[in-house]
Design a protein around this motif. Structure first.
Motif, PDB file in Angstrom:
ATOM      1  N   CYS A  10      53.293  38.883  50.439  1.00 20.97           N
ATOM      2  CA  CYS A  10      53.550  37.874  51.461  1.00 20.97           C
ATOM      3  C   CYS A  10      54.163  36.672  50.728  1.00 20.97           C
ATOM      4  O   CYS A  10      53.914  36.468  49.540  1.00 20.97           O
ATOM      5  CB  CYS A  10      52.239  37.496  52.137  1.00 20.97           C
ATOM      6  N   THR A  11      54.915  35.889  51.410  1.00 21.35           N
ATOM      7  CA  THR A  11      55.611  34.776  50.762  1.00 21.35           C
ATOM      8  C   THR A  11      54.669  33.904  49.943  1.00 21.35           C
ATOM      9  O   THR A  11      54.893  33.678  48.763  1.00 21.35           O
ATOM     10  CB  THR A  11      56.344  33.909  51.796  1.00 21.35           C
ATOM     11  N   GLN A  12      53.602  33.408  50.556  1.00 21.50           N
ATOM     12  CA  GLN A  12      52.737  32.466  49.849  1.00 21.50           C
ATOM     13  C   GLN A  12      51.423  33.069  49.377  1.00 21.50           C
ATOM     14  O   GLN A  12      50.688  32.432  48.634  1.00 21.50           O
ATOM     15  CB  GLN A  12      52.451  31.258  50.728  1.00 21.50           C
ATOM     16  N   ASN A  13      51.091  34.273  49.825  1.00 20.69           N
ATOM     17  CA  ASN A  13      49.847  34.924  49.411  1.00 20.69           C
ATOM     18  C   ASN A  13      48.648  34.022  49.672  1.00 20.69           C
ATOM     19  O   ASN A  13      47.730  33.914  48.876  1.00 20.69           O
ATOM     20  CB  ASN A  13      49.911  35.299  47.920  1.00 20.69           C
ATOM     21  N   SER A  14      48.641  33.359  50.831  1.00 23.20           N
ATOM     22  CA  SER A  14      47.548  32.436  51.122  1.00 23.20           C
ATOM     23  C   SER A  14      46.699  32.846  52.311  1.00 23.20           C
ATOM     24  O   SER A  14      45.613  32.294  52.499  1.00 23.20           O
ATOM     25  CB  SER A  14      48.101  31.028  51.378  1.00 23.20           C
ATOM     26  N   ALA A  15      47.144  33.791  53.126  1.00 27.05           N
ATOM     27  CA  ALA A  15      46.340  34.174  54.294  1.00 27.05           C
ATOM     28  C   ALA A  15      46.495  35.662  54.614  1.00 27.05           C
ATOM     29  O   ALA A  15      45.596  36.450  54.341  1.00 27.05           O
ATOM     30  CB  ALA A  15      46.711  33.317  55.500  1.00 27.05           C
ATOM     31  N   ARG A  16      47.633  36.045  55.198  1.00 21.38           N
ATOM     32  CA  ARG A  16      47.788  37.424  55.690  1.00 21.38           C
ATOM     33  C   ARG A  16      47.589  38.466  54.607  1.00 21.38           C
ATOM     34  O   ARG A  16      46.861  39.447  54.818  1.00 21.38           O
ATOM     35  CB  ARG A  16      49.157  37.600  56.345  1.00 21.38           C
ATOM     36  N   SER A  17      48.213  38.298  53.468  1.00 23.67           N
ATOM     37  CA  SER A  17      48.077  39.310  52.421  1.00 23.67           C
ATOM     38  C   SER A  17      46.665  39.323  51.844  1.00 23.67           C
ATOM     39  O   SER A  17      46.136  40.378  51.504  1.00 23.67           O
ATOM     40  CB  SER A  17      49.112  39.104  51.319  1.00 23.67           C
ATOM     41  N   GLN A  18      46.033  38.156  51.762  1.00 24.80           N
ATOM     42  CA  GLN A  18      44.650  38.083  51.278  1.00 24.80           C
ATOM     43  C   GLN A  18      43.710  38.793  52.252  1.00 24.80           C
ATOM     44  O   GLN A  18      42.804  39.518  51.842  1.00 24.80           O
ATOM     45  CB  GLN A  18      44.216  36.617  51.119  1.00 24.80           C
ATOM     46  N   MET A  19      43.946  38.574  53.552  1.00 28.39           N
ATOM     47  CA  MET A  19      43.118  39.219  54.572  1.00 28.39           C
ATOM     48  C   MET A  19      43.331  40.732  54.551  1.00 28.39           C
ATOM     49  O   MET A  19      42.362  41.502  54.608  1.00 28.39           O
ATOM     50  CB  MET A  19      43.438  38.629  55.943  1.00 28.39           C
ATOM     51  N   ALA A  20      44.572  41.163  54.464  1.00 26.69           N
ATOM     52  CA  ALA A  20      44.873  42.598  54.420  1.00 26.69           C
ATOM     53  C   ALA A  20      44.249  43.242  53.187  1.00 26.69           C
ATOM     54  O   ALA A  20      43.661  44.330  53.275  1.00 26.69           O
ATOM     55  CB  ALA A  20      46.384  42.818  54.431  1.00 26.69           C
ATOM     56  N   GLU A  21      44.355  42.582  52.045  1.00 27.47           N
ATOM     57  CA  GLU A  21      43.752  43.103  50.816  1.00 27.47           C
ATOM     58  C   GLU A  21      42.256  43.310  51.003  1.00 27.47           C
ATOM     59  O   GLU A  21      41.699  44.350  50.637  1.00 27.47           O
ATOM     60  CB  GLU A  21      43.998  42.158  49.648  1.00 27.47           C
ATOM     61  N   ALA A  22      41.592  42.329  51.607  1.00 26.61           N
ATOM     62  CA  ALA A  22      40.147  42.421  51.820  1.00 26.61           C
ATOM     63  C   ALA A  22      39.787  43.586  52.739  1.00 26.61           C
ATOM     64  O   ALA A  22      38.826  44.316  52.483  1.00 26.61           O
ATOM     65  CB  ALA A  22      39.619  41.112  52.395  1.00 26.61           C
ATOM     66  N   PHE A  23      40.551  43.779  53.815  1.00 27.82           N
ATOM     67  CA  PHE A  23      40.295  44.901  54.727  1.00 27.82           C
ATOM     68  C   PHE A  23      40.487  46.238  54.025  1.00 27.82           C
ATOM     69  O   PHE A  23      39.665  47.144  54.152  1.00 27.82           O
ATOM     70  CB  PHE A  23      41.196  44.838  55.960  1.00 27.82           C
ATOM     71  N   PHE A  24      41.587  46.382  53.290  1.00 32.45           N
ATOM     72  CA  PHE A  24      41.834  47.634  52.577  1.00 32.45           C
ATOM     73  C   PHE A  24      40.766  47.904  51.528  1.00 32.45           C
ATOM     74  O   PHE A  24      40.357  49.044  51.312  1.00 32.45           O
ATOM     75  CB  PHE A  24      43.226  47.651  51.944  1.00 32.45           C
ATOM     76  N   LYS A  25      40.310  46.857  50.856  1.00 35.38           N
ATOM     77  CA  LYS A  25      39.253  47.034  49.852  1.00 35.38           C
ATOM     78  C   LYS A  25      37.941  47.443  50.513  1.00 35.38           C
ATOM     79  O   LYS A  25      37.214  48.281  49.997  1.00 35.38           O
ATOM     80  CB  LYS A  25      39.058  45.760  49.030  1.00 35.38           C
ATOM     81  N   LYS A  26      37.651  46.857  51.673  1.00 35.14           N
ATOM     82  CA  LYS A  26      36.396  47.174  52.350  1.00 35.14           C
ATOM     83  C   LYS A  26      36.410  48.586  52.929  1.00 35.14           C
ATOM     84  O   LYS A  26      35.431  49.315  52.818  1.00 35.14           O
ATOM     85  CB  LYS A  26      36.112  46.164  53.457  1.00 35.14           C
ATOM     86  N   TYR A  27      37.513  48.974  53.555  1.00 31.44           N
ATOM     87  CA  TYR A  27      37.536  50.234  54.280  1.00 31.44           C
ATOM     88  C   TYR A  27      38.251  51.377  53.556  1.00 31.44           C
ATOM     89  O   TYR A  27      38.179  52.512  53.989  1.00 31.44           O
ATOM     90  CB  TYR A  27      38.154  50.028  55.659  1.00 31.44           C
ATOM     91  N   GLY A  28      38.938  51.088  52.465  1.00 26.74           N
ATOM     92  CA  GLY A  28      39.643  52.147  51.752  1.00 26.74           C
ATOM     93  C   GLY A  28      39.430  52.133  50.268  1.00 26.74           C
ATOM     94  O   GLY A  28      40.186  52.738  49.516  1.00 26.74           O
ATOM     95  N   ASP A  29      38.390  51.443  49.820  1.00 27.65           N
ATOM     96  CA  ASP A  29      38.171  51.246  48.390  1.00 27.65           C
ATOM     97  C   ASP A  29      38.024  52.552  47.617  1.00 27.65           C
ATOM     98  O   ASP A  29      38.412  52.636  46.459  1.00 27.65           O
ATOM     99  CB  ASP A  29      36.954  50.369  48.151  1.00 27.65           C
ATOM    100  N   ASP A  30      37.490  53.583  48.260  1.00 29.41           N
ATOM    101  CA  ASP A  30      37.316  54.841  47.549  1.00 29.41           C
ATOM    102  C   ASP A  30      38.627  55.602  47.380  1.00 29.41           C
ATOM    103  O   ASP A  30      38.723  56.521  46.582  1.00 29.41           O
ATOM    104  CB  ASP A  30      36.276  55.716  48.242  1.00 29.41           C
ATOM    105  N   MET A  31      39.672  55.187  48.134  1.00 31.35           N
ATOM    106  CA  MET A  31      40.964  55.880  48.064  1.00 31.35           C
ATOM    107  C   MET A  31      42.095  55.021  47.502  1.00 31.35           C
ATOM    108  O   MET A  31      43.132  55.532  47.123  1.00 31.35           O
ATOM    109  CB  MET A  31      41.381  56.347  49.458  1.00 31.35           C
ATOM    110  N   LEU A  32      41.899  53.682  47.502  1.00 34.46           N
ATOM    111  CA  LEU A  32      42.993  52.769  47.165  1.00 34.46           C
ATOM    112  C   LEU A  32      42.626  51.779  46.066  1.00 34.46           C
ATOM    113  O   LEU A  32      41.501  51.286  46.004  1.00 34.46           O
ATOM    114  CB  LEU A  32      43.389  51.956  48.398  1.00 34.46           C
ATOM    115  N   GLU A  33      43.609  51.457  45.254  1.00 34.14           N
ATOM    116  CA  GLU A  33      43.542  50.315  44.346  1.00 34.14           C
ATOM    117  C   GLU A  33      44.446  49.270  44.981  1.00 34.14           C
ATOM    118  O   GLU A  33      45.653  49.463  45.073  1.00 34.14           O
ATOM    119  CB  GLU A  33      44.056  50.694  42.967  1.00 34.14           C
TER     120      GLU A  33
END
Length: 61
Positions: A10-33
């Motif tokens: 994301c352009t500033q990495n201050s909201a949307r990408s941080q939120m998306a990262e957190a969701f992917f880590k919570k729900y896909g951590d066993d499959m994704l880095e």
């Protein structure tokens, strides 16, 4: 099993990408880095921290 790598940009990495990262880590951590990045990084938006906290995910760090 090898994890797939995912970078969310994301352009500033201050909201949307941080939120998306957190969701992917919570729900896909066993499959994704997962990592988020930005072209012009800023501090994490306090509203993003607040919203994620309301659903039990801490992105303040």
């Amino acid at each position: 099993m090898k994890k797939a790598k995912l970078v969310i940009i994301c352009t500033q990495n201050s909201a949307r990408s941080q939120m998306a990262e957190a969701f992917f880590k919570k729900y896909g951590d066993d499959m994704l880095e997962v990592h988020s990045a930005g072209f012009e990084p800023k501090e994490v938006n306090p509203y993003a921290v607040q919203v994620m906290k309301e659903i039990g995910i801490d992105i303040s760090g």
